[in-house]
Design an enzyme around this catalytic site. Structure first.
Site, PDB file in Angstrom:
ATOM      1  N   ARG A  15      38.753 -10.556  11.418  1.00 50.75           N
ATOM      2  CA  ARG A  15      39.233  -9.400  10.648  1.00 50.75           C
ATOM      3  C   ARG A  15      39.577  -8.236  11.580  1.00 50.75           C
ATOM      4  NH1 ARG A  15      38.820  -4.020   9.846  1.00 50.75           N
ATOM      5  NH2 ARG A  15      36.565  -4.146  10.168  1.00 50.75           N
ATOM      6  N   ASP A  16      38.568  -7.620  12.154  1.00 48.23           N
ATOM      7  CA  ASP A  16      38.775  -6.456  13.009  1.00 48.23           C
ATOM      8  C   ASP A  16      39.618  -6.817  14.232  1.00 48.23           C
ATOM      9  OD1 ASP A  16      38.507  -3.830  13.809  1.00 48.23           O
ATOM     10  OD2 ASP A  16      36.557  -4.116  14.741  1.00 48.23           O
ATOM     11  N   HIS A 209      32.882  -0.605  21.414  1.00 50.79           N
ATOM     12  CA  HIS A 209      34.148  -0.962  22.042  1.00 50.79           C
ATOM     13  C   HIS A 209      34.041  -0.790  23.553  1.00 50.79           C
ATOM     14  CE1 HIS A 209      37.146  -0.998  18.469  1.00 50.79           C
ATOM     15  NE2 HIS A 209      35.926  -1.289  18.048  1.00 50.79           N
ATOM     16  N   CYS A 240      42.213  -0.761  20.242  1.00 48.74           N
ATOM     17  CA  CYS A 240      41.848   0.442  19.508  1.00 48.74           C
ATOM     18  C   CYS A 240      43.096   1.311  19.392  1.00 48.74           C
ATOM     19  CB  CYS A 240      40.754   1.201  20.242  1.00 48.74           C
ATOM     20  SG  CYS A 240      40.342   2.745  19.438  1.00 48.74           S
TER      21      CYS A 240
END
Length: 302
Positions: A15-16, A209, A240
């Site tokens: 997903r991410d 992250h 990101c």
């Protein structure tokens, strides 16, 4: 300092990790990725996002993915649900867990969704109540918990305020996320020490992250603070969008390699995670962003 003996890893790659990919990824590839991760031993996989396809076209096939994956008993397959429409779709898709989200930064909240943090969390009240009524696990996620691309520093008290709001909605687990990857170990300790006053440490997770190359050392710092749930992304999938050149999510292979070295039990088969990383990286036409994964793959190739 005693570290946890067991860690739960939440795999967020499907997903991410994939949501910002520009090229449409075939549904069969997404399904195989989730199935490979299930086989690798994860107990929680973020597999879908029920958001408007207009905003996140890559997630338009989420219902089909959830319908066709090989589900394993004891595994929670999670879905991001931004509103009641998303929740209803997730419920129909038999998601085991739904994820709601907010930010610890007022500037981030205003710039992204044009409302305050308090207003953004309040919007999830109906979703939270519906999740409880339907026996669906509820997870909350707090972005920009260690720094913001717009306001810079974020105070630990600001994170604690959002933790309390999500706690009051009934969240079973809350993610503390370093969205732009700026945290260092001292900040990790400060934030968890503060938020653990309002919510059980055992139900708090770390979502770090690797933008500044600090994700693994931050996970170690969080382990020292007593955190035992972490998010990671196979092959380091996911950039990101708020930090140019950012590598995004910490790679699952690197996290598992480190935890194995610390003697911490995860239940994850590292070789199978490397295989999954190689599989999705081949499809995307680029090398995995995982140092341990690439080293293991190179050693195999001999």
């Amino acid at each position: 300092m005693t570290l946890p003996t067991h860690v739960k890893l939440v795999e967020v790659g499907p997903r991410d990790g994939l949501q910002n990919e520009k090229e449409t990824i075939p549904v069969e590839v997404k399904i195989e990725l989730v199935d490979r991760l299930t086989d690798a031993g994860f107990v929680n996989i973020e597999a879908a996002s029920f958001v408007s396809p207009k905003w996140v076209p890559q997630m338009a096939t989420s219902a089909e993915v959830m319908d066709r994956i090989r589900r394993k008993p004891g595994v929670d397959y999670s879905a991001l649900t931004p509103n009641m429409k998303g929740f209803e779709a997730a419920l129909a898709a038999q998601a085991d867990e739904v994820v709601i989200f907010g930010a610890a930064s007022e500037a981030f909240s205003q710039r992204n969704i044009n409302c305050s943090i308090a207003e953004s969390i309040e919007r999830f009240r109906d979703v939270a109540q519906a999740a409880k009524q339907n026996g669906v696990r509820l997870r909350g996620s707090i972005s920009c918990s260690f720094g913001c691309p717009y306001q810079g520093e974020v105070a630990p008290d600001a994170v604690a305020d959002v933790v309390r709001r999500l706690r009051d909605l009934g969240c079973d687990e809350i993610d503390i996320a370093d969205t732009i990857g700026v945290a260092t170990p001292a900040k990790i300790h400060a934030v968890y020490e503060t938020v653990a006053k309002d919510y059980p440490l055992a139900q708090l997770s770390g979502h770090f992250h690797d933008t500044y190359g600090q994700a693994l050392v931050n996970i170690y710092a969080a382990l020292q603070a007593g955190v035992s749930i972490f998010h990671s992304s196979v092959a380091g999938l996911g950039g990101c969008p708020y930090a140019k050149g950012a590598t995004g999510n910490v790679a699952t292979e690197d996290v598992v390699y480190m935890l194995n070295g610390l003697g911490i039990h995860t239940g994850i088969d590292l070789d199978k995670v490397v295989d999954a990383g190689e599989f999705i990286s081949r499809h995307l036409g680029r090398k995995a962003a995982s140092r341990a994964g690439n080293a293991i793959a190179a050693k195999r190739a001999g």
